[in-house]
Design a protein around this motif. Structure first.
Motif, PDB file in Angstrom:
ATOM      1  N   MET A 186     -64.445 101.474 -48.340  1.00  0.00           N
ATOM      2  CA  MET A 186     -63.694 101.308 -46.962  1.00  0.00           C
ATOM      3  C   MET A 186     -63.660 102.602 -46.296  1.00  0.00           C
ATOM      4  SD  MET A 186     -60.117 100.009 -45.817  1.00  0.00           S
ATOM      5  CE  MET A 186     -60.413  98.221 -45.978  1.00  0.00           C
ATOM      6  N   ILE A 187     -64.194 102.739 -45.134  1.00  0.00           N
ATOM      7  CA  ILE A 187     -64.285 103.953 -44.427  1.00  0.00           C
ATOM      8  C   ILE A 187     -63.457 103.760 -43.260  1.00  0.00           C
ATOM      9  CG2 ILE A 187     -66.538 104.771 -45.181  1.00  0.00           C
ATOM     10  CD1 ILE A 187     -67.813 103.886 -42.742  1.00  0.00           C
ATOM     11  N   VAL A 188     -62.735 104.897 -42.539  1.00  0.00           N
ATOM     12  CA  VAL A 188     -62.042 104.944 -41.482  1.00  0.00           C
ATOM     13  C   VAL A 188     -62.466 106.045 -40.469  1.00  0.00           C
ATOM     14  CG1 VAL A 188     -59.610 105.167 -40.683  1.00  0.00           C
ATOM     15  CG2 VAL A 188     -60.097 103.942 -42.655  1.00  0.00           C
ATOM     16  N   ASN A 189     -62.524 105.759 -39.260  1.00  0.00           N
ATOM     17  CA  ASN A 189     -62.678 106.709 -37.975  1.00  0.00           C
ATOM     18  C   ASN A 189     -61.532 107.630 -38.252  1.00  0.00           C
ATOM     19  OD1 ASN A 189     -61.795 107.444 -35.242  1.00  0.00           O
ATOM     20  ND2 ASN A 189     -63.697 107.492 -35.155  1.00  0.00           N
ATOM     21  N   PRO A 190     -61.738 109.008 -38.427  1.00  0.00           N
ATOM     22  CA  PRO A 190     -60.685 109.934 -38.359  1.00  0.00           C
ATOM     23  C   PRO A 190     -59.680 110.082 -37.314  1.00  0.00           C
ATOM     24  CG  PRO A 190     -63.025 111.123 -38.612  1.00  0.00           C
ATOM     25  CD  PRO A 190     -63.187 109.756 -38.300  1.00  0.00           C
ATOM     26  N   VAL A 191     -60.067 109.798 -36.024  1.00  0.00           N
ATOM     27  CA  VAL A 191     -58.794 109.509 -35.108  1.00  0.00           C
ATOM     28  C   VAL A 191     -57.970 108.413 -35.351  1.00  0.00           C
ATOM     29  CG1 VAL A 191     -58.483 109.462 -32.504  1.00  0.00           C
ATOM     30  CG2 VAL A 191     -60.417 110.742 -33.268  1.00  0.00           C
ATOM     31  N   SER A 192     -58.718 107.164 -35.680  1.00  0.00           N
ATOM     32  CA  SER A 192     -57.892 105.932 -36.000  1.00  0.00           C
ATOM     33  C   SER A 192     -56.970 106.218 -36.944  1.00  0.00           C
ATOM     34  CB  SER A 192     -58.881 104.844 -36.354  1.00  0.00           C
ATOM     35  OG  SER A 192     -60.011 104.599 -35.315  1.00  0.00           O
ATOM     36  N   MET A 193     -57.374 107.119 -37.848  1.00  0.00           N
ATOM     37  CA  MET A 193     -56.588 107.330 -39.098  1.00  0.00           C
ATOM     38  C   MET A 193     -55.355 108.080 -38.601  1.00  0.00           C
ATOM     39  SD  MET A 193     -57.161 106.867 -42.387  1.00  0.00           S
ATOM     40  CE  MET A 193     -55.777 106.805 -43.451  1.00  0.00           C
ATOM     41  N   ARG A 194     -55.309 108.889 -37.747  1.00  0.00           N
ATOM     42  CA  ARG A 194     -54.185 109.483 -37.231  1.00  0.00           C
ATOM     43  C   ARG A 194     -53.511 108.658 -36.247  1.00  0.00           C
ATOM     44  NH1 ARG A 194     -57.597 114.109 -36.530  1.00  0.00           N
ATOM     45  NH2 ARG A 194     -57.510 113.643 -34.445  1.00  0.00           N
ATOM     46  N   MET A 195     -54.043 108.066 -35.449  1.00  0.00           N
ATOM     47  CA  MET A 195     -53.309 107.236 -34.517  1.00  0.00           C
ATOM     48  C   MET A 195     -52.646 105.921 -34.641  1.00  0.00           C
ATOM     49  SD  MET A 195     -54.010 109.213 -31.750  1.00  0.00           S
ATOM     50  CE  MET A 195     -53.589 108.178 -30.325  1.00  0.00           C
ATOM     51  N   GLU A 196     -53.377 105.342 -35.893  1.00  0.00           N
ATOM     52  CA  GLU A 196     -52.986 103.811 -36.310  1.00  0.00           C
ATOM     53  C   GLU A 196     -52.761 104.139 -37.717  1.00  0.00           C
ATOM     54  OE1 GLU A 196     -52.743 101.047 -34.808  1.00  0.00           O
ATOM     55  OE2 GLU A 196     -53.393 101.798 -32.694  1.00  0.00           O
ATOM     56  N   ASN A 197     -52.178 105.402 -38.102  1.00  0.00           N
ATOM     57  CA  ASN A 197     -51.956 105.838 -39.547  1.00  0.00           C
ATOM     58  C   ASN A 197     -51.119 104.790 -40.330  1.00  0.00           C
ATOM     59  OD1 ASN A 197     -50.272 107.067 -41.872  1.00  0.00           O
ATOM     60  ND2 ASN A 197     -52.035 108.418 -41.143  1.00  0.00           N
TER      61      ASN A 197
END
Ligand code: PRP
Length: 214
Positions: A186-197
């Motif tokens: 599973m991979i995650v967008n770095p910005v999404s990781m912060r915003m939708e943590n």
């Protein structure tokens, strides 16, 4: 609440991912209709969106944030080299990236001869031969049925995925060296990781727990 968007690699991995999500109560009924030409599927209740893409395009959608989360093989993640966070090994889709060929090619590898290597994964092959083996080779990019290359004399060896090994066996080829183990990630967008943590972390935890049980 905004939508979380999933990009899934078309094919077997997508089926397994959807089965896993279903165990968590995350379903997307309209995705199961194989006759449908729809490209994007929505779960309004959970505010989730799903779409299917060709494997190598999944990290691209995730890097640009068009998808928050992607599920794709480790082979594609390494080959594409996109700026994404790899957060979870899903355990399924296990196989190995290998150097394969006829037994006679083992000598050529041993003596670091200038051989031709056919592959769908030129970056992985280049990194393996140049940086790890310090062997100069000529890399030939192909798009499928890689096992054909040594049989018809296009290359001495191939760098390809081996799962059961039956394609190799049925064509008189063997694994000569192992490059790395692979599985679905599973991979995650770095910005999404912060915003939708919180949301992503909870999802990761639930999926992670399920994967460990299986
Ligand atoms: C993959 C891989 C091998 C085969 C290995 O091919 O490229 O050809 O599976 O599996 P096995 O060890 O279980 O025989 P895929 O089916 O993805 O098709 P392609 O090579 O034509 O892309």
């Amino acid at each position: 609440m905004r939508y979380l968007t999933f990009a899934l690699c078309k094919g077997r991995l997508a089926h397994k991912t959807l089965a896993l999500l279903e165990e968590l109560g995350i379903t997307c009924e309209e995705m199961k209709d194989s006759a449908s030409r729809k490209l994007i599927f929505v779960n309004e209740e959970l505010k989730l969106k799903f779409f299917l893409a060709k494997g190598p395009d999944v990290p691209t959608y995730v890097e640009y944030g068009a998808a928050d989360i992607g599920v794709v093989g480790k082979d594609i993640i390494i080959e594409e080299g996109r700026k994404v966070h790899e957060v979870l090994d899903l355990g399924f889709g296990s196989c190995r990236m290998c150097v394969c060929g006829p037994q006679s090619a083992a000598e050529l590898l041993k003596h670091r001869e200038l051989i031709r290597v056919a592959t769908k994964y030129p970056n992985i092959a280049k990194d393996y031969f140049y940086n790890r083996k310090h062997q100069t080779v000529e890399i030939i990019k192909l798009n499928g049925s890689i096992e054909l290359a040594p049989i018809v004399g296009l290359s001495e060896v191939i760098v390809d995925i081996v799962e059961t090994g039956s394609t190799l066996r049925e064509n008189g080829l063997s694994v000569l060296e192992e490059v790395c183990p692979l599985s679905a990630r599973m991979i995650v967008n770095p910005v999404s990781m912060r915003m939708e943590n919180e949301r992503i972390r909870r999802l990761m935890q639930e999926i992670g727990k399920l994967v460990q049980e299986e």
